[in-house]
Design an enzyme around this catalytic site. Structure first.
Site, PDB file in Angstrom:
ATOM      1  N   CYS A  52       0.839  -1.196   0.000  1.00  0.00           N
ATOM      2  CA  CYS A  52       0.000   0.000   0.000  1.00  0.00           C
ATOM      3  C   CYS A  52       0.883   1.258   0.000  1.00  0.00           C
ATOM      4  O   CYS A  52       1.511   1.548  -1.004  1.00  0.00           O
ATOM      5  CB  CYS A  52      -0.999  -0.052   1.153  1.00  0.00           C
ATOM      6  SG  CYS A  52      -2.398   1.085   0.950  1.00  0.00           S
ATOM      7  N   HIS A  81      -3.564  -5.433   0.908  1.00  0.00           N
ATOM      8  CA  HIS A  81      -2.965  -5.882   2.162  1.00  0.00           C
ATOM      9  C   HIS A  81      -2.965  -7.409   2.231  1.00  0.00           C
ATOM     10  O   HIS A  81      -3.965  -8.017   2.611  1.00  0.00           O
ATOM     11  CB  HIS A  81      -3.715  -5.278   3.356  1.00  0.00           C
ATOM     12  CG  HIS A  81      -3.437  -3.834   3.517  1.00  0.00           C
ATOM     13  ND1 HIS A  81      -2.378  -3.358   4.253  1.00  0.00           N
ATOM     14  CD2 HIS A  81      -4.041  -2.742   2.987  1.00  0.00           C
ATOM     15  CE1 HIS A  81      -2.359  -2.037   4.188  1.00  0.00           C
ATOM     16  NE2 HIS A  81      -3.351  -1.646   3.423  1.00  0.00           N
ATOM     17  N   GLU A 128      -1.545  -9.223   4.330  1.00  0.00           N
ATOM     18  CA  GLU A 128      -1.423  -9.682   5.716  1.00  0.00           C
ATOM     19  C   GLU A 128      -2.755  -9.871   6.431  1.00  0.00           C
ATOM     20  O   GLU A 128      -2.786 -10.414   7.540  1.00  0.00           O
ATOM     21  CB  GLU A 128      -0.544  -8.707   6.515  1.00  0.00           C
ATOM     22  CG  GLU A 128      -1.164  -7.354   6.790  1.00  0.00           C
ATOM     23  CD  GLU A 128      -1.019  -6.328   5.680  1.00  0.00           C
ATOM     24  OE1 GLU A 128      -1.234  -5.142   5.952  1.00  0.00           O
ATOM     25  OE2 GLU A 128      -0.714  -6.709   4.523  1.00  0.00           O
TER      26      GLU A 128
END
Length: 184
Positions: A73, A161, A163
């Protein structure tokens, strides 16, 4: 053992990036973005997301440490701006599930996700012009530049993202980055 540091750019998911790597058995540490580049001893660097490009500390300098860098990002946006690309306000805005088309199936970071994947992404800001030497590796209906790569410099970035649990194949993206670091 491969050592990857996660640079904290004040993002709300930064701790999850470190955790994803740790859970894969990677020697990892979360470091402040004001850490002097000379103090970084790593086989790879993750530039985390964050709320503000004005609070990125030494992140631009980490791009020149001659180790693979994975920007997430804001981390990708830093990479793009520092290498001559552009970042602008996105039309789509805040966080949402997005279907992403992988445009470069041979890309070391996201190619294994081809032909498409579902991700959790914010598009408040996004890369609007890919820097010279980079290739756009993914796109979506809401963002033309969802991922970029400069394989020669081992610089990779994604707008989304990987994660977070909402991203379908996020762990695979981290596994691919670890493989890039081990091959560098």
């Amino acid at each position: 053992m491969t050592r990857i540091v996660v640079v904290d750019n004040h993002g709300q998911f930064t701790h999850l990036e470190r955790r994803a790597l740790r859970d894969m058995g990677v020697d990892t540490e979360l470091i402040d973005n004001d850490t002097p580049p000379a103090e970084i001893d790593a086989d790879g660097i993750v530039l985390s997301g964050g709320p503000d490009i004005d609070r990125i500390g030494n992140s631009p300098d980490y791009l020149d440490l001659d180790v693979p860098v994975f920007g997430i990002c804001l981390g990708m946006q830093i990479m793009a701006v520092e290498r001559g690309g552009r970042v602008g306000e996105g039309d789509y805005g805040g966080y949402a599930d997005v279907d992403v088309e992988i445009t470069e199936p041979d890309d070391p970071l996201v190619g294994s996700l081809a032909p498409e994947t579902r991700v959790w992404a914010s598009h408040a800001d996004e890369v609007t012009e890919v820097p010279e030497g980079f290739t756009r590796t993914a796109r979506s209906d809401v963002c033309e530049v969802e991922a970029i790569a400069n394989v020669a410099e081992n610089l990779y970035g994604v707008q989304w993202h990987p994660e977070v649990a909402h991203t379908a194949e996020g762990e695979e993206v981290f596994e691919n980055f670890v493989a890039v670091c081990e091959d560098a």
